[in-house]
Structure formats: structure tokens, C-alpha cells
Motif scaffolding. Structure first.
Motif, PDB file in Angstrom:
ATOM      1  N   VAL A 150       0.808  -1.297  -0.031  1.00 53.33           N
ATOM      2  CA  VAL A 150      -0.221  -0.040   0.045  1.00 53.33           C
ATOM      3  C   VAL A 150       0.814   1.504  -0.015  1.00 53.33           C
ATOM      4  CG1 VAL A 150      -1.857   1.261   1.012  1.00 53.33           C
ATOM      5  CG2 VAL A 150      -1.746  -1.091   1.454  1.00 53.33           C
ATOM      6  N   TYR A 151       0.450   2.271  -0.742  1.00 48.81           N
ATOM      7  CA  TYR A 151       1.121   3.576  -0.758  1.00 48.81           C
ATOM      8  C   TYR A 151      -0.173   4.622  -0.687  1.00 48.81           C
ATOM      9  CZ  TYR A 151       0.036   4.444  -5.771  1.00 48.81           C
ATOM     10  OH  TYR A 151      -0.718   4.473  -6.722  1.00 48.81           O
ATOM     11  N   ASP A 152       0.286   5.701  -0.403  1.00 46.95           N
ATOM     12  CA  ASP A 152      -0.728   6.840  -0.246  1.00 46.95           C
ATOM     13  C   ASP A 152      -0.597   7.855  -1.592  1.00 46.95           C
ATOM     14  OD1 ASP A 152      -1.866   9.221   0.417  1.00 46.95           O
ATOM     15  OD2 ASP A 152      -1.079   9.606   2.319  1.00 46.95           O
ATOM     16  N   ILE A 153      -1.618   7.902  -2.103  1.00 46.05           N
ATOM     17  CA  ILE A 153      -1.612   8.524  -3.328  1.00 46.05           C
ATOM     18  C   ILE A 153      -1.405  10.165  -3.048  1.00 46.05           C
ATOM     19  CG2 ILE A 153      -3.197   7.036  -4.590  1.00 46.05           C
ATOM     20  CD1 ILE A 153      -5.353   9.490  -4.187  1.00 46.05           C
ATOM     21  N   THR A 154      -1.427  10.720  -2.048  1.00 43.87           N
ATOM     22  CA  THR A 154      -1.014  11.964  -1.732  1.00 43.87           C
ATOM     23  C   THR A 154       0.311  12.071  -1.317  1.00 43.87           C
ATOM     24  OG1 THR A 154      -1.650  12.032   0.849  1.00 43.87           O
ATOM     25  CG2 THR A 154      -3.464  12.410  -1.095  1.00 43.87           C
ATOM     26  N   SER A 155       1.073  11.039  -1.128  1.00 46.21           N
ATOM     27  CA  SER A 155       2.634  11.003  -0.579  1.00 46.21           C
ATOM     28  C   SER A 155       3.378  10.457  -1.699  1.00 46.21           C
ATOM     29  CB  SER A 155       2.692  10.283   0.540  1.00 46.21           C
ATOM     30  OG  SER A 155       4.006   9.989   1.051  1.00 46.21           O
ATOM     31  N   ARG A 156       4.158  11.206  -2.417  1.00 48.48           N
ATOM     32  CA  ARG A 156       5.056  10.425  -3.191  1.00 48.48           C
ATOM     33  C   ARG A 156       6.250   9.653  -2.883  1.00 48.48           C
ATOM     34  NH1 ARG A 156       6.408   9.965  -8.362  1.00 48.48           N
ATOM     35  NH2 ARG A 156       4.400  11.068  -8.780  1.00 48.48           N
ATOM     36  N   LYS A 157       6.622  10.250  -1.474  1.00 45.53           N
ATOM     37  CA  LYS A 157       7.590   9.348  -0.869  1.00 45.53           C
ATOM     38  C   LYS A 157       7.190   7.838  -0.624  1.00 45.53           C
ATOM     39  CE  LYS A 157       9.994   9.279   3.660  1.00 45.53           C
ATOM     40  NZ  LYS A 157      10.214  10.082   4.791  1.00 45.53           N
ATOM     41  N   SER A 158       6.108   7.733  -0.123  1.00 50.49           N
ATOM     42  CA  SER A 158       5.571   6.456   0.093  1.00 50.49           C
ATOM     43  C   SER A 158       5.299   5.559  -0.984  1.00 50.49           C
ATOM     44  CB  SER A 158       4.128   6.699   0.557  1.00 50.49           C
ATOM     45  OG  SER A 158       3.062   7.017  -0.086  1.00 50.49           O
ATOM     46  N   PHE A 159       5.003   6.220  -2.254  1.00 46.90           N
ATOM     47  CA  PHE A 159       5.145   5.571  -3.505  1.00 46.90           C
ATOM     48  C   PHE A 159       6.462   5.211  -3.949  1.00 46.90           C
ATOM     49  CE2 PHE A 159       5.331   5.872  -8.178  1.00 46.90           C
ATOM     50  CZ  PHE A 159       4.681   4.871  -8.650  1.00 46.90           C
ATOM     51  N   GLY A 178      -3.018   2.009  -4.206  1.00 49.36           N
ATOM     52  CA  GLY A 178      -2.950   3.307  -4.086  1.00 49.36           C
ATOM     53  C   GLY A 178      -4.088   3.903  -3.244  1.00 49.36           C
ATOM     54  N   ASN A 179      -3.971   4.041  -1.823  1.00 50.56           N
ATOM     55  CA  ASN A 179      -5.010   4.356  -0.865  1.00 50.56           C
ATOM     56  C   ASN A 179      -5.190   6.003  -0.864  1.00 50.56           C
ATOM     57  OD1 ASN A 179      -7.009   3.749   0.913  1.00 50.56           O
ATOM     58  ND2 ASN A 179      -5.629   3.935   2.579  1.00 50.56           N
ATOM     59  N   LYS A 180      -6.486   6.257  -0.287  1.00 52.54           N
ATOM     60  CA  LYS A 180      -6.842   7.672   0.021  1.00 52.54           C
ATOM     61  C   LYS A 180      -7.285   8.068  -1.339  1.00 52.54           C
ATOM     62  CE  LYS A 180      -3.882   7.975   4.078  1.00 52.54           C
ATOM     63  NZ  LYS A 180      -2.855   8.843   4.714  1.00 52.54           N
ATOM     64  N   MET A 181      -7.866   7.623  -2.010  1.00 52.95           N
ATOM     65  CA  MET A 181      -8.469   8.108  -3.273  1.00 52.95           C
ATOM     66  C   MET A 181      -9.493   9.230  -3.213  1.00 52.95           C
ATOM     67  SD  MET A 181     -10.486   4.956  -4.992  1.00 52.95           S
ATOM     68  CE  MET A 181     -11.157   5.849  -6.303  1.00 52.95           C
ATOM     69  N   ASP A 182     -10.007   9.386  -1.858  1.00 47.81           N
ATOM     70  CA  ASP A 182     -11.007  10.222  -1.376  1.00 47.81           C
ATOM     71  C   ASP A 182     -10.178  11.996  -1.103  1.00 47.81           C
ATOM     72  OD1 ASP A 182     -10.342  10.574   2.026  1.00 47.81           O
ATOM     73  OD2 ASP A 182      -9.908   8.590   0.967  1.00 47.81           O
ATOM     74  N   GLN A 183      -8.892  11.838  -1.100  1.00 46.13           N
ATOM     75  CA  GLN A 183      -8.235  12.810  -1.184  1.00 46.13           C
ATOM     76  C   GLN A 183      -7.699  13.468  -2.595  1.00 46.13           C
ATOM     77  OE1 GLN A 183      -5.558  13.096   2.216  1.00 46.13           O
ATOM     78  NE2 GLN A 183      -6.625  11.513   3.162  1.00 46.13           N
ATOM     79  N   GLU A 184      -8.592  13.383  -3.457  1.00 45.89           N
ATOM     80  CA  GLU A 184      -8.177  13.539  -4.728  1.00 45.89           C
ATOM     81  C   GLU A 184      -7.469  15.057  -5.028  1.00 45.89           C
ATOM     82  OE1 GLU A 184      -7.107  13.320  -8.773  1.00 45.89           O
ATOM     83  OE2 GLU A 184      -8.227  11.389  -7.304  1.00 45.89           O
ATOM     84  N   ASP A 185      -7.906  16.013  -4.438  1.00 49.06           N
ATOM     85  CA  ASP A 185      -7.160  17.299  -4.306  1.00 49.06           C
ATOM     86  C   ASP A 185      -5.795  17.434  -4.052  1.00 49.06           C
ATOM     87  OD1 ASP A 185      -9.657  18.248  -5.428  1.00 49.06           O
ATOM     88  OD2 ASP A 185     -10.251  19.144  -3.564  1.00 49.06           O
TER      89      ASP A 185
END
Length: 246
Positions: A114-123, A147-154
């Protein structure tokens, strides 16, 4: 067949299952691993959501369509299915726990990374997590990148296509989820379970081979030992999607 129907309801919990398999849920701290697993198992958000310390464990039963034909004597038009008992090991993402959590990779046939789509570091950390998993787990490890947190698209820093291409280039399946809204939370586990079952039925994963990450379940063991009646039926101690701990 709907995704939800792949998990058994509490009213149809069987005593027996065909295969037992171990999955690991890994990735950087704060990407939502525990929340994703909790929503999948309980059909609700995990609130509050403290950081995992070490490793947490849960299990569920999943019934999936089989690629093999129905057994002899089955009713006309019957379809073949298999029941998997899936053990999910959720590990802490902090670096200080890595030396401990790596021990739990052994014997895993599937990994949800899992990575956070709002965090390039986690990707960017995906390569390290994948390398560790493939070095320590089953040689035929099946992988889903999430890719988690797709609710934080902005606040997105990792485009969908970039995540999808990375997964494809590394021989993994891919899906985006929201462990807050519940979007696609079942998909990673269903995709992984289907990939594992297909690998078993095609001979790629051998339940008889040590370290494969898959073993025969109680249903197969009872079938083999039915002549003696020496095995007693037990009750699954797993969790069911939308159900409660048994």
C-alpha cells in the motif's frame, strides 16, 4: 458474480475450507494499511486508527469460483468453487519495526503493498517493500499494489496511470482505494485470493511444497482421512466480511 459474494456471510460459515493461505499487508507508515484491512473485514471505517505496533493478525473465509470442473456427481449446471481461509498479517510501517516485521514475510503467498496517493515518498518506497517481500516470502509470491486515499483527490501526488504502470512493470496487480469511504476496499484481497487460487489450480503454487505459502485446508484433510474418522470438525476462528469475530 459480485465482489461481495466472494466473502461468506456469517450465516453460511462452513466448518471446512479447501486451502489455507497467508497474506501480508505492507507499506510505509500512515498509508492506511490497517484501515484498509479493517474496512474489508468489518465493512466500516476504523476510528480511531492508531499506528500498528509490530504485527496484527486477522483471518477470513472467501469462496471463489474455481477454474476446475465440478466434481463427479455434481448437479447438472453446477459450478465449481473453492473456499480459502485467508490469514492477513498487517505489519507496522515504521523503519524501527522493519527488522521484526520482516520475519512475518516468510510463508506468505500473497502481498498487498500500500502507498498513499497524496504522498510521493510512500510511492517511491514501493520498490524497497516489494524487494523485501520477494526476497523473504514464497518464490511464487502474488502481489497487489494499492494506491490508498483516493478520497483526497485534491491532494494527489501520484497519478493513477503512474501507479498502474509501476505495478504492471513489476508484475503486480493494481487498484486504488479509499479506506475512509470504503471505495474498492474488497478489491485488493479478492484479486489476490483469485490469483493465488489460479496459481494453485494451474500448478504454479504447490500446497505440498514447503515454503509455498499455501497448504491444504480442513476440507481436503478430512477427505483424505475420512476412512478413519479421526479428524473432528472445528469452528473457524476467522472474521467474515460484514460479520463478527467467531
Amino acid at each position: 458474480m459480485s465482489d461481495r459474494s466472494s466473502a461468506l456471510s456469517a450465516t453460511e460459515l462452513p466448518e471446512l475450507y479447501d486451502y489455507l493461505c497467508k497474506l501480508i499487508v505492507i507499506g510505509d507508515s500512515g498509508v492506511g494499511k490497517s484501515c484498509l484491512l479493517h474496512y474489508f473485514l468489518n465493512d466500516k471505517i476504523r476510528d480511531p486508527s492508531p499506528h500498528t505496533i509490530g504485527v496484527e493478525f486477522a483471518s477470513t473465509l472467501m469462496r471463489l469460483p474455481s477454474s476446475l470442473p465440478p466434481s463427479a456427481g455434481a448437479a447438472p449446471g453446477a459450478t465449481s468453487s473453492k473456499t480459502l481461509k485467508v490469514q492477513c498479517w498487517d505489519s507496522a510501517g515504521q523503519e524501527r519495526f522493519r527488522s521484526v516485521t520482516r520475519n512475518y514475510y516468510r510463508g506468505a503467498c500473497g502481498a498487498v503493498i500500500v502507498y498513499d496517493i497524496t504522498s510521493r515518498k510512500s510511492f517511491e518506497a514501493l520498490q524497497s517493500w516489494l524487494s523485501d517481500a520477494r526476497a523473504l516470502a514464497s518464490p511464487e509470491l502474488q502481489v497487489v499494489v494499492v494506491g490508498n486515499k483516493m478520497d483526497q483527490e485534491d491532494d494527489r501526488q501520484v497519478p493513477y496511470l503512474e501507479g498502474s504502470r509501476w505495478a504492471q512493470d513489476h508484475g503486480a496487480l493494481f487498484v486504488e482505494t479509499s479506506s475512509r469511504r470504503g471505495d474498492n476496499v474488497e478489491q485488493p484481497f479478492i484479486l489476490l485470493a483469485r490469483a493465488i487460487l489460479l496459481a494453485v489450480e494451474s500448478g504454479k503454487l504447490d500446497p505440498d511444497k514447503a515454503g509455498s505459502g499455501v497448504s491444504y485446508g480442513e476440507r481436503a484433510l478430512r477427505r483424505i482421512s475420512s476412512w478413519s474418522g479421526s479428524l473432528n470438525g472445528g469452528t473457524s476462528k476467522g472474521k467474515l466480511l460484514g460479520g463478527k469475530c467467531c
